[in-house]
Design a protein around this motif. Structure first.
Motif, PDB file in Angstrom:
ATOM      1  N   LYS A 249       0.808  -1.232   0.114  1.00 60.70           N
ATOM      2  CA  LYS A 249       0.146   0.143  -0.051  1.00 60.70           C
ATOM      3  C   LYS A 249       0.856   1.223  -0.255  1.00 60.70           C
ATOM      4  N   LYS A 250       2.061   1.169   0.738  1.00 64.45           N
ATOM      5  CA  LYS A 250       2.835   2.343   0.901  1.00 64.45           C
ATOM      6  C   LYS A 250       3.853   2.825  -0.412  1.00 64.45           C
ATOM      7  N   TYR A 251       4.588   1.471  -1.099  1.00 65.55           N
ATOM      8  CA  TYR A 251       5.286   1.656  -2.146  1.00 65.55           C
ATOM      9  C   TYR A 251       4.701   0.928  -3.282  1.00 65.55           C
ATOM     10  N   GLY A 252       3.304   0.582  -3.472  1.00 65.38           N
ATOM     11  CA  GLY A 252       2.640  -0.137  -4.294  1.00 65.38           C
ATOM     12  C   GLY A 252       2.938   0.005  -5.919  1.00 65.38           C
ATOM     13  N   TYR A 253       3.256   1.372  -6.055  1.00 66.24           N
ATOM     14  CA  TYR A 253       3.499   1.696  -7.721  1.00 66.24           C
ATOM     15  C   TYR A 253       4.881   1.546  -7.999  1.00 66.24           C
ATOM     16  N   ILE A 254       5.719   1.736  -6.888  1.00 62.47           N
ATOM     17  CA  ILE A 254       7.286   1.368  -6.990  1.00 62.47           C
ATOM     18  C   ILE A 254       7.445  -0.085  -7.297  1.00 62.47           C
ATOM     19  N   ILE A 255       6.911  -0.526  -6.342  1.00 64.73           N
ATOM     20  CA  ILE A 255       6.936  -2.196  -6.414  1.00 64.73           C
ATOM     21  C   ILE A 255       6.596  -2.918  -7.747  1.00 64.73           C
ATOM     22  N   LEU A 256       5.428  -2.301  -8.227  1.00 58.70           N
ATOM     23  CA  LEU A 256       4.790  -2.695  -9.371  1.00 58.70           C
ATOM     24  C   LEU A 256       5.533  -2.573 -10.556  1.00 58.70           C
ATOM     25  N   PHE A 257       6.237  -1.152 -10.604  1.00 57.18           N
ATOM     26  CA  PHE A 257       7.238  -1.092 -11.640  1.00 57.18           C
ATOM     27  C   PHE A 257       8.401  -2.113 -11.835  1.00 57.18           C
ATOM     28  N   ALA A 258       8.738  -2.246 -10.740  1.00 53.91           N
ATOM     29  CA  ALA A 258      10.241  -3.373 -10.614  1.00 53.91           C
ATOM     30  C   ALA A 258       9.624  -4.755 -10.800  1.00 53.91           C
ATOM     31  N   TRP A 259       8.477  -5.166 -10.343  1.00 48.20           N
ATOM     32  CA  TRP A 259       7.784  -6.437 -10.853  1.00 48.20           C
ATOM     33  C   TRP A 259       7.660  -6.470 -12.208  1.00 48.20           C
ATOM     34  N   GLY A 260       7.250  -5.397 -12.871  1.00 41.69           N
ATOM     35  CA  GLY A 260       7.077  -5.282 -14.396  1.00 41.69           C
ATOM     36  C   GLY A 260       8.302  -5.910 -14.941  1.00 41.69           C
ATOM     37  N   MET A 261       9.432  -5.019 -14.441  1.00 43.12           N
ATOM     38  CA  MET A 261      10.596  -5.119 -15.299  1.00 43.12           C
ATOM     39  C   MET A 261      10.875  -6.499 -15.229  1.00 43.12           C
ATOM     40  N   LEU A 262      10.742  -7.385 -14.143  1.00 43.86           N
ATOM     41  CA  LEU A 262      11.193  -8.827 -14.164  1.00 43.86           C
ATOM     42  C   LEU A 262       9.954  -9.499 -14.851  1.00 43.86           C
ATOM     43  N   GLU A 263       8.796  -8.840 -15.329  1.00 48.42           N
ATOM     44  CA  GLU A 263       7.688  -9.479 -15.926  1.00 48.42           C
ATOM     45  C   GLU A 263       7.031 -10.674 -15.440  1.00 48.42           C
ATOM     46  N   GLY A 264       6.911 -10.442 -13.972  1.00 49.93           N
ATOM     47  CA  GLY A 264       6.348 -11.106 -13.041  1.00 49.93           C
ATOM     48  C   GLY A 264       4.683 -10.957 -12.977  1.00 49.93           C
ATOM     49  N   GLU A 265       3.922 -11.985 -13.395  1.00 48.19           N
ATOM     50  CA  GLU A 265       2.567 -12.138 -13.382  1.00 48.19           C
ATOM     51  C   GLU A 265       2.164 -11.813 -11.879  1.00 48.19           C
ATOM     52  N   ALA A 266       2.692 -12.125 -10.927  1.00 50.55           N
ATOM     53  CA  ALA A 266       2.104 -12.328  -9.669  1.00 50.55           C
ATOM     54  C   ALA A 266       2.130 -10.957  -9.120  1.00 50.55           C
ATOM     55  N   GLY A 267       2.880 -10.066  -9.479  1.00 54.75           N
ATOM     56  CA  GLY A 267       2.780  -8.702  -9.025  1.00 54.75           C
ATOM     57  C   GLY A 267       1.755  -7.912  -9.820  1.00 54.75           C
ATOM     58  N   LEU A 268       1.395  -8.279 -11.053  1.00 54.90           N
ATOM     59  CA  LEU A 268       0.104  -7.467 -11.568  1.00 54.90           C
ATOM     60  C   LEU A 268      -1.260  -8.288 -11.131  1.00 54.90           C
ATOM     61  N   VAL A 269      -1.203  -9.200 -10.738  1.00 57.59           N
ATOM     62  CA  VAL A 269      -2.343 -10.121  -9.723  1.00 57.59           C
ATOM     63  C   VAL A 269      -2.470  -9.317  -8.451  1.00 57.59           C
ATOM     64  N   MET A 270      -1.364  -8.957  -7.956  1.00 55.01           N
ATOM     65  CA  MET A 270      -1.523  -7.990  -6.713  1.00 55.01           C
ATOM     66  C   MET A 270      -1.872  -6.924  -7.068  1.00 55.01           C
TER      67      MET A 270
END
Length: 233
Positions: free
Chosen positions: A48-69
């Motif tokens: 909740k606090k760093y959601g968009y930052i985490i999502l960007f990094a997870w997107g770089m790794l192309e992990g669908e789990a981050g997108l599901v979250m």
């Protein structure tokens, strides 16, 4: 600025790796010091606090789990759906751009350290030659080829601007296709997750069988495409 960018590009892979190490170290530190009790609560607090930052990094790794979250957080109102798709897509775009420039400016490194992937690189070249730009668009859905294809295209003389354009559109489509269904079926997914949390002893083997089945199917389909493409060539 262009000269600086030109000097940095050959070291894009190392910069990428160092950046990821620093980022995950930052997350681990904040996870440990989160002002809530329990790992689950700490993880949710961090999202909740760093959601968009985490999502960007997870997107770089192309992990669908981050997108599901991200889809679930959009459903609960802790994220904006459109912004989540935008950020996740940018992350996916940035990751593949890094891989592309690793191939473009570090050819000796690629040939030296990816010897075991030669067959996949050969397949990637065949697919690009045979299908052209659509292979850039769909490579995110090709199990075992996500990293190889951008690097292999970087090894060719393919236009960097064209790759970046197709890569960006593909990344946003990938993010939307993953996040929107999770956002729409959020209630149902949350019910399943709550059940899995309460019945973890049943959920683990079910998830393992289901996940293993998907990986097996995708891997088998990828090998069929590889065999067909090599034979036709």
């Amino acid at each position: 600025m262009k000269e600086l960018f030109r000097k940095i590009q050959p070291y894009s892979g190392k910069i990428f790796a160092i950046g990821l190490v620093l980022f995950f170290s930052f997350l681990a530190y904040n996870l440990y010091n989160a002002p809530v009790d329990g790992f689950d609560e700490k993880f949710i607090y961090l999202l909740k606090k760093y959601g968009y930052i985490i999502l960007f990094a997870w997107g770089m790794l192309e992990g669908e789990a981050g997108l599901v979250m991200a889809g679930l957080l959009s459903h609960t109102g802790d994220m904006n759906l459109y912004l989540a798709i935008f950020v996740a897509g940018l992350g996916g775009f940035a990751g593949d751009q890094v891989y592309f420039y690793i191939g473009r400016f570090n050819k000796a490194y690629v040939h030296r350290n990816f010897k075991s992937q030669r067959r996949k690189f050969a397949l990637a070249h065949i697919l690009l030659k045979k299908h052209g730009w659509p292979i850039i668009f769909v490579q995110r859905y090709m199990y075992g080829m996500r990293t190889v294809i951008p690097i292999s295209i970087g090894l060719t003389r393919y236009s960097a601007k064209m790759f970046a354009f197709i890569n960006l559109i593909s990344a946003w489509c990938w993010a939307a296709i993953t996040i929107v269904p999770v956002w729409y079926f959020g209630n149902e997914i949350l019910v399943v997750l709550e059940w899995a949390k309460e019945h973890w002893y049943l959920a683990i083997p079910i998830a393992a069988i289901f996940g293993g089945g998907i990986i097996y199917y995708i891997n088998k389909a990828t090998k069929k495409v590889e065999k067909r493409s090599l034979n036709e060539d």
